[in-house]
Each structure stands twice: as structure tokens, then as C-alpha cells.
Design a protein around this motif. Structure first.
Motif, PDB file in Angstrom:
ATOM      1  N   ASP A  86       1.682 -25.366 -20.441  1.00 19.51           N
ATOM      2  CA  ASP A  86       0.536 -25.183 -19.548  1.00 19.51           C
ATOM      3  C   ASP A  86      -0.782 -25.463 -20.272  1.00 19.51           C
ATOM      4  N   ARG A 388       2.616 -11.222 -20.350  1.00 15.37           N
ATOM      5  CA  ARG A 388       2.598 -11.761 -18.992  1.00 15.37           C
ATOM      6  C   ARG A 388       2.934 -10.658 -18.009  1.00 15.37           C
ATOM      7  N   GLU A 626       9.905 -20.312  -9.843  1.00  9.42           N
ATOM      8  CA  GLU A 626      10.382 -19.533 -10.985  1.00  9.42           C
ATOM      9  C   GLU A 626      11.377 -18.463 -10.564  1.00  9.42           C
ATOM     10  N   TYR A 644      11.566 -26.350 -16.892  1.00  8.71           N
ATOM     11  CA  TYR A 644      10.182 -26.022 -16.576  1.00  8.71           C
ATOM     12  C   TYR A 644       9.373 -27.288 -16.311  1.00  8.71           C
ATOM     13  N   GLN A 647       2.721 -25.244 -14.399  1.00  7.64           N
ATOM     14  CA  GLN A 647       1.999 -24.526 -13.351  1.00  7.64           C
ATOM     15  C   GLN A 647       1.548 -25.547 -12.305  1.00  7.64           C
ATOM     16  N   THR A 648       1.992 -25.372 -11.081  1.00 12.25           N
ATOM     17  CA  THR A 648       1.757 -26.368 -10.047  1.00 12.25           C
ATOM     18  C   THR A 648       0.957 -25.776  -8.888  1.00 12.25           C
ATOM     19  N   THR A 656      -1.393 -21.265  -7.412  1.00  8.42           N
ATOM     20  CA  THR A 656      -0.737 -22.031  -8.478  1.00  8.42           C
ATOM     21  C   THR A 656       0.387 -21.198  -9.076  1.00  8.42           C
ATOM     22  N   PHE A 657       1.583 -21.779  -9.123  1.00 13.91           N
ATOM     23  CA  PHE A 657       2.759 -21.034  -9.578  1.00 13.91           C
ATOM     24  C   PHE A 657       3.606 -21.899 -10.514  1.00 13.91           C
ATOM     25  N   PRO A 658       4.396 -21.252 -11.391  1.00 13.37           N
ATOM     26  CA  PRO A 658       5.322 -22.015 -12.234  1.00 13.37           C
ATOM     27  C   PRO A 658       6.388 -22.686 -11.363  1.00 13.37           C
ATOM     28  N   THR A 659       6.690 -23.948 -11.655  1.00 17.43           N
ATOM     29  CA  THR A 659       7.749 -24.648 -10.939  1.00 17.43           C
ATOM     30  C   THR A 659       8.751 -25.221 -11.928  1.00 17.43           C
TER      31      THR A 659
END
Length: 665
Positions: A86, A388, A626, A644, A647-648, A656-659
Motif C-alpha cells: 500500500d 491495525r 479481505e 493481495y 487498497q482499492t 477504500t478496502f483491501p482487495t
């Protein structure tokens, strides 16, 4: 040595974008000071690095993007490839041609398991005539990693031969010790013993000479000398060099993992016991935790009375010490959770906190519930120091604790993903009274679910902990309870959204062909899947499928992707570019009968989450959230992997979220 020393990048300083105004002198001075500190420190510690990242002023960093590769390197050393990805991805937005940023992005992908994507990136750099140690060495690493995953010995040997050739090219062109030692290791693994010995001897001489001059970080020199000794079968010498390297890189989990991977390959080749080298390059276990809350006033049967807090805290500390964990995943309710998180922080560990729903609601329900207690303040202190904080759902779900059940699945899944990334062991610890519990979402439910996946859960038995003198477990005074409102049942489901690429370009006369051939092919696949799909729906070019588990969802998504990508649509009067974007998500949803269609369907914010991923998915690919990747890891899904993708930003300003990119294994 498993990967290049990330501190040796030599890309040109990224240039300031034209037309951007300079920040104030004081703020620029602060940023420059941060850059100097990052350059001077050997690691910095993850907590300090997270502080730098979270407190950044993105606009100012964009004017001096040299900070991104520095921070990315440090984070990779700490064994956090997803965070490093990221960081460098944001840097690439401001300096898209910066070679070092692109190299680090590829290394982050490789360390997170996305080997195919990493190799594509390095091949592109190579095609642009980047023939430096870093580019060629990292490209070779992707071939070497694929060798460890190969299905047959022949396939593994082919990958190793490709790796050996690229490492040898890098060493011949640049003379770097890390590509030299990797060239030696891969030469040995493909049976070229004389060549391997010659290369290892040359690298050893070079490293010993450089070691005498080195004033700062000596980790990679020492690890390289250890690897050279293994190639020469000098076992005690190898252990000595690795012990020195391990002492320097004690918390540099990413670097330790890379060194350990090559050591394992060599020890396996020579059929030697790896135990001594493993101790030198030890990566601590990852631990997933679950436990009971402190008893609230009015509880009918005492389970975790406040008087046992200190005794439970001591036992948690003792168990963590015996397990040897430094990386942890847990929720943060008052009682066991917070005692565990405090114990992890006290020993310098890293914590990831999973909240079942929004922070303030969770505090009201599960933290600030003990009169005159200090749990809220302790909660705030712990979360401020977390690496996190993951919020599983925006709101709390009704219906039998499904929000907590979902969070427990995420705790296990995220912990399992991290353990796989670092190639270390996963442990589980629970504070539990041994009773059956009240259903899904509680400690008993989590322990049983985790055990069903084959995980051994170590239990701190509340009933067996000695009580302070004078403490008696007695029935608490019961407060009048409000009658619970009737709750609509909810459950965790997996969802697939897909839509057709190029559908809007279809002419009027092509529409019947689209329904007949394109949707017809999908319909046959769906029919063949049978009971794996619990709901199916279409509208125009959109497809919505619901599954009871992530295994079925992942399988059908990839089958669908293969079907559509391989079909000759032109023969059926349709554009050759016709394809699908496919998105997957898993989460709690409500099951209701639609009053208009009279059919049962699934609704809720998690359905919306799945729908927002699909528009940002590349054509012909399967992307997942995720939570889907975490549940796939928690449940031991087979036949596919989730790599991974960063972050999209979701469609329609959803956030915006992890994809993750879903692919076959």
C-alpha cells in the motif's frame, strides 16, 4: 539468502511534479527530518513506522516521494508485505516511473504470495532494460518460489533452472553478493555442484572483505556467509554466521523469512536436520485469541468474576511466553480480550484488533459495561497501539450472535494468512470455562469452530484458576431484563456479483444471442453446480449468486471465469471482447421472502459490499474482499488462492478496502 537486501536500492530521486506549489519551509523540514531518520535507522520498529505512515500529509509526501521507498523498505523488513504494498502503491501514483518503487511493489507481491503478478512486474522492468541486481534478482526469486510450489519434480527443476540462469546473469553483470549467493544456491539445487562451490567461495571472499569495512547494518552480509557455509557443508560455521545474523534481525521477520527459505532448501538438499539453523533464524508464532468477558452485573451464573482478573492476566502472560508469540489477532472486549492484548503489548508484540461492528456501539455493548471499571480507558490505549484495527461490519446484526461469530472467523483467517506469509506456525489460545455457551459468537463456539479446522486450541480453564481467598462464586443479583425484540435471523454467506464487459456496446440484434449463448452458458454451469448455490438472480447483464460457504463460491467463480474467457463468442454473433468481471465477498446477511416476487432472498450491507467490488474488478478476473480471503483461510479452502491486490477504492464512493485476486492453485 532468499531475497535482495531491501536497503540497497539505487533508483534516481523522483522528480517534483510540474505545477505543484512547495509546502511551507517548516513542514518541508519536518518531512526531510523524517527521511533522514528512516535512512539512518536499521529498522525503526513497526509501531514507529505505522506512526509515520498514519500521520503523513499525503499532499506534502507527493512533493517529495523519496520517502515512499524508504518507508516501504523498512516495513518489508518487519514482515508486513501488505502494508508495504500500500505504501509503495501510493508512491507510484506520484512517481510512476520510479524503478525502486516498482521493485519494492514486486517484492511486496512476492512476499505476500502473489508470485505471478510479481513476475509480470519484474519482466516489464527487465524489458525496459533495467538489468540491475535488484530487478534481475527479484525476477529470479519468483522462479525459485514457484519451484517450491510445483506439482512435479520435473516442473520444480525447470523453475530452478530458470532461476539459476537469471541469478547468474545478474551476478555476471553486477557482481552483487546477494545475487551471487542465490546463483550458487540454485546451481547446487539443479546439480551443478562444482559451479555452486566456485560461486560460493567467491561470494564468501567478497563478503568477508566487505564485513571488515561495514559500519552499519551487517545482517545480509552475515546471512550470506551462513548460506555460503551451507553450500560448502560447513555446518558449525553456518550456524555461527546465522546466529549473528539472527541476533541483528531479531524482529525483522521479513528478512528472517527470506534467509530461512534458502537455508531450508539447502538443508533439505543435503538431508541435514534444520533445527539448529531454525533456532538461529527463528520467527515467532502467530496467535489467534478468544475469551470470556468479565461478568457483568446481573449475570445469573458467575463465570469470570472481577476478582479473578489478576489471576487470569498472569496465566495469559505465562501462556503467551510459553507459546513464544509476537504477532496476535483478537477482539477487544472487556475481560479476557483486553488482558490478552495488554500482555502482548507488554512483551513488545504486535496486535491486530478485530471489532465485530462499529467502535462506539461495540464499546457500549462489550467494553464500558462494568460500573466503576476502567475498561474503556484501557480499550482506547490498546487500540491506539494496534498495528491495525479491522471492523467486520458497519452495524451490529441481530439473530444469535452472528456479528461475533463473523469476527471470530476473521480473527482466525487473518491470523492464518499472516502465518502463511511468514511461513511460521499458528497457535490459538482461549480463556474458557468449558461450558457449551449460548450459541454462535461466544467463546465455546469459536473454540469448536477453530478445532474443526484442525487447529489445536490451548485453553486457560476459568473454572480451574484458583480464586483469591474469600472469593466465592455466587449468584449475582439479577436486574430486570427487557423483553427482547423479535430478531430477524441472519447468517454468514458468500456472495458473487458479476457483469458482462462490452454489454453496453451490443446492438439490438445481438441481444437475443447474448441471452441465448452467453447467459445460456452461464445457466448450464449454474445448473450443474446444483445445491452449492442457494440463490441465483440476474438483471440485464448482472449476475448475483449466493453460496453457503467460501469453498463453493471460489470454485464456481473460477469455473465461470474460465468458461467465459475461453468461449469463441464471435461464432455466436457476439463481440470477441465479451467477458465478465467477477467479485466475491462473505459476510452476515438477512434471509427474507421478497413480498413482490414471493421468493427468498438475501439482503444487508454485506450484499452492497460485494456489489461495490465488481465494477473495479479487471475484465476476465476474479477479485475478492479481505473477509472472503480471511474466511477462505480460516476454513481451509482448497483449489484456489487469494493474492493481495492492494487498497482499492470501491464504486460509488463506498470507501477504500483491501482487495484480493483469486486464482487457481
Amino acid at each position: 539468502m532468499g531475497a535482495q537486501p531491501t536497503s540497497r536500492g539505487r533508483s534516481a530521486e523522483p522528480k517534483l511534479a510540474a505545477g505543484k506549489a512547495l509546502p511551507s519551509n517548516s513542514r518541508m523540514a519536518d518531512l526531510r527530518a523524517t527521511i533522514r531518520e528512516l535512512r539512518a535507522s536499521s529498522s525503526g520498529g513497526l509501531a514507529e513506522l505505522l506512526t509515520v505512515w498514519r500521520s503523513r500529509n499525503a499532499e506534502e509526501w507527493s512533493r517529495d516521494p523519496a520517502i515512499y521507498p524508504l518507508l516501504g523498505e523498512k516495513v518489508l523488513k518487519e514482515g508486513e508485505p501488505l502494508l508495504a504494498y500500500d505504501i509503495v502503491a501510493e508512491g507510484i501514483k506520484h512517481a510512476p516511473d520510479d524503478v525502486r518503487l516498482r521493485q519494492l511493489q514486486g517484492l511486496a507481491l512476492a512476499r505476500s504470495g502473489a508470485n505471478a503478478r510479481a513476475r509480470q512486474l519484474f519482466e516489464k522492468l527487465r524489458a525496459e532494460n533495467n538489468l540491475d541486481d535488484e530487478t534481475l534478482g527479484m525476477l529470479a526469486r519468483t522462479y525459485k518460489d514457484d519451484a517450491t510450489l510445483a506439482k512435479t519434480a520435473r516442473e520444480a527443476r525447470e523453475f530452478l533452472q530458470q532461476a539459476a540462469a537469471v541469478y547468474a546473469e545478474a551476478y555476471r553483470l553486477n557482481g552483487g553478493y546477494w545475487t551471487g549467493i542465490n546463483a550458487a544456491t540454485t546451481a547446487l539445487l539443479v546439480g551443478k555442484k562444482a559451479e555452486a562451490a566456485k560461486l560460493a567461495a567467491a561470494v564468501r571472499t567478497s563478503c568477508l572483505r566487505e564485513l571488515k569495512r561495514a559500519r552499519s547494518d551487517k545482517y545480509w552480509l552475515l546471512a550470506t556467509l551462513g548460506e555460503a557455509a551451507l553450500i560448502s557443508r560447513a555446518w558449525s560455521e553456518a550456524a555461527d554466521w546465522y546466529a549473528q545474523a539472527g541476533a541483528i534481525g531479531r524482529k525483522r521477520f521479513g528478512d528472517l523469512q527470506s534467509s530461512r527459505r534458502n537455508a531450508r532448501l539447502l538443508l533439505d538438499y543435503w538431508k541435514q536436520d534444520p533445527a539448529e539453523i531454525e533456532r538461529c533464524l527463528q520467527i515467532p508464532r502467530v496467535i489467534a485469541f478468544v475469551g470470556h468477558m468479565i461478568d457483568q452485573p446481573g449475570r445469573d451464573q458467575a463465570r469470570f468474576p472481577a476478582a479473578l482478573e489478576k489471576a487470569v492476566a498472569r496465566e495469559i502472560e505465562r501462556r503467551i511466553e510459553s507459546i513464544g508469540a509476537q504477532l496476535s489477532y483478537s477482539s477487544a472486549a472487556c475481560g479476557s480480550d483486553l488482558l490478552f492484548l495488554e500482555a502482548m503489548l507488554a512483551r513488545g508484540g504486535e496486535i491486530v484488533v478485530v471489532l465485530p461492528y462499529g467502535r462506539e456501539q461495540f464499546v457500549r455493548d462489550s467494553v464500558d459495561v462494568i460500573p466503576q471499571g476502567d475498561w474503556r480507558a484501557r480499550f482506547d490505549r490498546v487500540l491506539a497501539r494496534a498495528a491495525r484495527v479491522v471492523t467486520a461490519s458497519r452495524d451490529r446484526f441481530g439473530g444469535g450472535g452472528v456479528s461475533y461469530d463473523y469476527a471470530n472467523h476473521l480473527i482466525l483467517g487473518l491470523a492464518r494468512i499472516r502465518a502463511r506469509q511468514l511461513e511460521t506456525e499458528l497457535s490459538a489460545l482461549a480463556v474458557w470455562d468449558g461450558a457449551k455457551g449460548d450459541g454462535p459468537g461466544g467463546t465455546a463456539s469459536a473454540v469448536n469452530d477453530w478445532r474443526r479446522t484442525g487447529l489445536q486450541v490451548e485453553v486457560i480453564d476459568l473454572a480451574g484458576i484458583s480464586k483469591p481467598s474469600g472469593t466465592r462464586r455466587k449468584k449475582q443479583p439479577t436486574r430486570p431484563q427487557k423483553k427482547a425484540a423479535r430478531e430477524i435471523p441472519s447468517r454468514i454467506m458468500s456472495m458473487l456479483f458479476a457483469d458482462a464487459v462490452s454489454y453496453s456496446a451490443l446492438s439490438e440484434h445481438q441481444m437475443p444471442f447474448f441471452v441465448q449463448h452467453f447467459l445460456g452458458a452461464i445457466g448450464r454451469l449454474v445448473t450443474k453446480a446444483g445445491g452449492k448455490i442457494v440463490e441465483k438472480n440476474t438483471w440485464g447483464d448482472g449476475i448475483f449468486l449466493v453460496f453457503a460457504n467460501v469453498q463453493s463460491a471460489g470454485e464456481i467463480a473460477l469455473d465461470l471465469c474460465d468458461l467465459i474467457s475461453s468461449a469463441p463468442w464471435q461464432k455466436n454473433g457476439l463481440p470477441e471482447s465479451l467477458n465478465l468481471r467477477i467479485a466475491l465477498h462473505a459476510g452476515p446477511v438477512y434471509s427474507l421472502v421478497d413480498p413482490i416476487t414471493q421468493k427468498r432472498g438475501y439482503v444487508g450491507t454485506h450484499v452492497s459490499r460485494a456489489a461495490r467490488i465488481e465494477p473495479v474488478t479487471p475484465a476476465g478476473q476474479v477479485y475478492a474482499s479481505e473477509p472472503f480471503a480471511a474466511l477462505a483461510a480460516a476454513e481451509g479452502a482448497r483449489g484456489f488462492a487469494c493474492d493481495y491486490a492492494g487498497q482499492t477504492p470501491m464504486a460509488k464512493g463506498y470507501g477504500t478496502f483491501p482487495t484480493y485476486h483469486v486464482r487457481r492453485t
